[in-house]
Motif scaffolding. Sequence first.
Motif, PDB file in Angstrom:
ATOM      1  N   LYS A 142      86.229  92.320  48.114  1.00  0.00           N
ATOM      2  CA  LYS A 142      87.276  91.315  47.952  1.00  0.00           C
ATOM      3  C   LYS A 142      87.247  90.785  46.537  1.00  0.00           C
ATOM      4  O   LYS A 142      88.225  90.581  45.881  1.00  0.00           O
ATOM      5  N   ARG A 195      82.418  85.931  53.660  1.00  0.00           N
ATOM      6  CA  ARG A 195      82.708  87.092  54.513  1.00  0.00           C
ATOM      7  C   ARG A 195      81.525  87.338  55.435  1.00  0.00           C
ATOM      8  O   ARG A 195      80.412  86.879  55.171  1.00  0.00           O
ATOM      9  N   ILE A 213      83.381  83.397  48.012  1.00  0.00           N
ATOM     10  CA  ILE A 213      84.060  84.172  49.057  1.00  0.00           C
ATOM     11  C   ILE A 213      83.129  84.256  50.256  1.00  0.00           C
ATOM     12  O   ILE A 213      82.014  84.760  50.141  1.00  0.00           O
ATOM     13  N   ALA A 260      82.543  91.105  50.983  1.00  0.00           N
ATOM     14  CA  ALA A 260      82.710  90.040  49.992  1.00  0.00           C
ATOM     15  C   ALA A 260      82.817  90.637  48.603  1.00  0.00           C
ATOM     16  O   ALA A 260      83.666  90.210  47.793  1.00  0.00           O
TER      17      ALA A 260
END
Length: 186
Positions: free
Chosen positions: A186, A177, A175, A183
């Motif tokens: 999420k 971010r 991920i 991150a």
Amino acid sequence: LPKELEGNRVVATVNGAPIFEAEILERYAEQLVKMREQVPPEQYRKQTEQLIERDLRAHVERKLLSEATRKALKKDQQKQLDGFVKKQLQEQLDEMKKSMDVTSTAELDRELQKRGTSLSMIEYQFRNRTLAQQYLAGKAKSNQKLSRQDLFAYYQQHLKEYEVKHRVKWQQILISRANEEQARAK
């Protein structure tokens, strides 16, 4: 190779007995007659070589099985088998006569020759195929009933064959971010 000599080339030898190219190409005879008229000689020869290469192993195996059947039988058993093969062959030839709308064996042979094969080749192939089938049928194990204990004992003796290797499945999630906190959320 001149057309009149075609089929006489030995492509393999099984226990001293030759296998001729005609034996292998016999099943394609009708198509090969048509192909010969439509393609150049070098392309025709290339096609026949490919067919021989593809089908040779099966012919060798059939010939080996046929010979093994003959060797395994006593004289009276061989006579009995020959009678069985002769009867089965005659039934097949009778069917061929009907399908080709001929009444005599001579007419059948002429019709087969027009199609690129012959009565003697049909008989030869039929005998080899039938003897090979008889050999395999004789070697096939009977349908004996096995108990649960027999199956379990076999399984215990062959555990390695049933072993399943451990495997790991790896998954990774990436991920991107702006910051680490987003991150993780999420």
